[in-house]
Structures are given as C-alpha cells and as structure tokens.
Design a protein around this motif. Sequence first.
Motif, PDB file in Angstrom:
ATOM      1  N   VAL A   9       5.488 -18.955 -94.397  1.00 39.25           N
ATOM      2  CA  VAL A   9       4.202 -18.607 -93.985  1.00 39.25           C
ATOM      3  C   VAL A   9       3.147 -19.596 -94.343  1.00 39.25           C
ATOM      4  O   VAL A   9       3.178 -20.207 -95.757  1.00 39.25           O
ATOM      5  CB  VAL A   9       4.096 -17.289 -94.887  1.00 39.25           C
ATOM      6  CG1 VAL A   9       2.893 -16.866 -94.072  1.00 39.25           C
ATOM      7  CG2 VAL A   9       5.367 -16.394 -94.757  1.00 39.25           C
ATOM      8  N   ASP A  11      -0.949 -19.277 -93.693  1.00 39.81           N
ATOM      9  CA  ASP A  11      -1.920 -18.421 -93.235  1.00 39.81           C
ATOM     10  C   ASP A  11      -2.823 -19.593 -92.564  1.00 39.81           C
ATOM     11  O   ASP A  11      -3.026 -20.815 -93.371  1.00 39.81           O
ATOM     12  CB  ASP A  11      -2.788 -17.986 -95.292  1.00 39.81           C
ATOM     13  CG  ASP A  11      -2.301 -17.217 -95.761  1.00 39.81           C
ATOM     14  OD1 ASP A  11      -1.481 -16.587 -95.413  1.00 39.81           O
ATOM     15  OD2 ASP A  11      -2.866 -16.991 -96.914  1.00 39.81           O
ATOM     16  N   PRO A  15      -3.990 -18.764 -85.344  1.00 40.63           N
ATOM     17  CA  PRO A  15      -1.990 -18.668 -85.308  1.00 40.63           C
ATOM     18  C   PRO A  15      -1.697 -19.944 -84.098  1.00 40.63           C
ATOM     19  O   PRO A  15      -0.384 -20.392 -83.989  1.00 40.63           O
ATOM     20  CB  PRO A  15      -1.374 -17.261 -85.520  1.00 40.63           C
ATOM     21  CG  PRO A  15      -2.391 -16.638 -85.664  1.00 40.63           C
ATOM     22  CD  PRO A  15      -4.003 -17.590 -85.894  1.00 40.63           C
ATOM     23  N   LYS A  37       0.108 -13.458 -84.867  1.00 40.48           N
ATOM     24  CA  LYS A  37       1.296 -14.072 -86.351  1.00 40.48           C
ATOM     25  C   LYS A  37       1.240 -14.347 -84.968  1.00 40.48           C
ATOM     26  O   LYS A  37       2.244 -13.892 -84.001  1.00 40.48           O
ATOM     27  CB  LYS A  37       2.204 -12.838 -86.490  1.00 40.48           C
ATOM     28  CG  LYS A  37       2.845 -13.044 -87.423  1.00 40.48           C
ATOM     29  CD  LYS A  37       4.110 -12.164 -87.643  1.00 40.48           C
ATOM     30  CE  LYS A  37       5.357 -11.985 -87.350  1.00 40.48           C
ATOM     31  NZ  LYS A  37       5.948 -11.271 -87.583  1.00 40.48           N
ATOM     32  N   GLU A  39       6.152 -16.613 -85.333  1.00 36.44           N
ATOM     33  CA  GLU A  39       6.925 -17.732 -85.719  1.00 36.44           C
ATOM     34  C   GLU A  39       7.706 -18.210 -84.704  1.00 36.44           C
ATOM     35  O   GLU A  39       7.772 -18.162 -84.105  1.00 36.44           O
ATOM     36  CB  GLU A  39       7.619 -16.667 -86.228  1.00 36.44           C
ATOM     37  CG  GLU A  39       9.567 -16.890 -87.087  1.00 36.44           C
ATOM     38  CD  GLU A  39       9.903 -15.922 -86.945  1.00 36.44           C
ATOM     39  OE1 GLU A  39      11.106 -15.899 -87.775  1.00 36.44           O
ATOM     40  OE2 GLU A  39       9.443 -14.498 -86.956  1.00 36.44           O
ATOM     41  N   VAL A  60       5.728 -19.602 -89.752  1.00 37.04           N
ATOM     42  CA  VAL A  60       5.811 -18.622 -89.585  1.00 37.04           C
ATOM     43  C   VAL A  60       4.098 -18.408 -89.876  1.00 37.04           C
ATOM     44  O   VAL A  60       3.604 -18.903 -90.937  1.00 37.04           O
ATOM     45  CB  VAL A  60       5.782 -17.009 -90.493  1.00 37.04           C
ATOM     46  CG1 VAL A  60       4.975 -15.136 -89.771  1.00 37.04           C
ATOM     47  CG2 VAL A  60       7.034 -16.254 -89.977  1.00 37.04           C
ATOM     48  N   ILE A  62       0.123 -16.934 -89.986  1.00 33.98           N
ATOM     49  CA  ILE A  62      -0.184 -15.264 -89.708  1.00 33.98           C
ATOM     50  C   ILE A  62      -1.722 -15.428 -90.267  1.00 33.98           C
ATOM     51  O   ILE A  62      -2.173 -16.651 -90.963  1.00 33.98           O
ATOM     52  CB  ILE A  62       0.254 -15.001 -90.977  1.00 33.98           C
ATOM     53  CG1 ILE A  62       1.038 -14.791 -90.835  1.00 33.98           C
ATOM     54  CG2 ILE A  62      -0.561 -13.329 -91.274  1.00 33.98           C
ATOM     55  CD1 ILE A  62       1.971 -13.454 -91.699  1.00 33.98           C
ATOM     56  N   ARG A  63      -2.911 -14.741 -89.378  1.00 38.06           N
ATOM     57  CA  ARG A  63      -4.313 -15.087 -89.147  1.00 38.06           C
ATOM     58  C   ARG A  63      -4.982 -14.603 -90.780  1.00 38.06           C
ATOM     59  O   ARG A  63      -4.613 -13.299 -91.065  1.00 38.06           O
ATOM     60  CB  ARG A  63      -4.971 -14.232 -87.542  1.00 38.06           C
ATOM     61  CG  ARG A  63      -6.673 -14.512 -87.836  1.00 38.06           C
ATOM     62  CD  ARG A  63      -6.512 -14.049 -87.102  1.00 38.06           C
ATOM     63  NE  ARG A  63      -6.942 -14.443 -85.768  1.00 38.06           N
ATOM     64  CZ  ARG A  63      -5.444 -14.241 -84.499  1.00 38.06           C
ATOM     65  NH1 ARG A  63      -4.808 -12.293 -84.757  1.00 38.06           N
ATOM     66  NH2 ARG A  63      -5.615 -14.280 -83.479  1.00 38.06           N
TER      67      ARG A  63
END
Length: 138
Positions: A9, A11, A15, A37, A39, A60, A62-63
């Motif tokens: 993941v 951050d 994204p 998000k 992926e 992945v 993720i905002r």
Amino acid sequence: MTSRFTELVVDCHDPERLAAFWCAVLDFRVIDRSEGKVEIGSWEPTVEEVRARQMPPTLVFIRVPEGKAVKNRLHLDVSPIDGSTDDEVSRLLDLGATRVDVGRHPGQTWVVMADPEGNEFDVLRSLAPANQAIDPEG
C-alpha cells in the motif's frame, strides 16, 4: 498458520495519477478502484490462488491528506527486461519520474529515482538478454 504478502500500500495525494504511472512502469493494469483507492497488478488475485501459493503482490494507492515528509523506509526496485538500464531511466523520466541524489555508494550500479509524488525507487541492472541490451553499469 501462514500469511501471504498480498498487497503493498502506498499513501498518496492522487491515487489515479500514481496508479497510471506505475501501470506504465510495470506493465500492470487496474484491477480495482473505489473512492480514494486504486489497486493495480499483473494478475487478478483470487482467494484460491493466494491460498495455493505465494503470488506477486498488488500495489494499492490510497488517498491521504498529508504529504511525504521523509525518505521512504520501504521502496521498490525495478529491473529492465528488454533494454539497458540507461534506456529504462530515460523512459521513466519521460513518464514523470525524477532522479534523486542520495549520494553514491562505492560500486553503486543502480539509479535512484522518485515517482511523481516523490516516492523513491531504484532502477537496477538490466535483465535483458546480453545481445539485446548493452549496459556498462550492470
């Protein structure tokens, strides 16, 4: 009892932008997206496949509201498979990566770069067949 490494993941602020960048770098595709998000992966994981054997993890994005503050403690390494390291660095620069100066290590053969949000990654030696890519640094 065993676990599998299934996702890494990241951050980030955007994204969609980072997913598009890394899809271009790794020849991945978007396999799932929802609000804030995205992926990506080289395959679409199923529970059965993941339980059967270790498969490549997905990425992945993720905002998050906060920006990157320090050097990453974890980073990706990529190896070109069909050209030289120099050619791959040029391609990645065209995609929006930047070179990062972290100081040279004795005998260093990799190039430190950053994705469009500043996450560091390394471009390692080429894995292209010898007659396909001539790379003096590795």
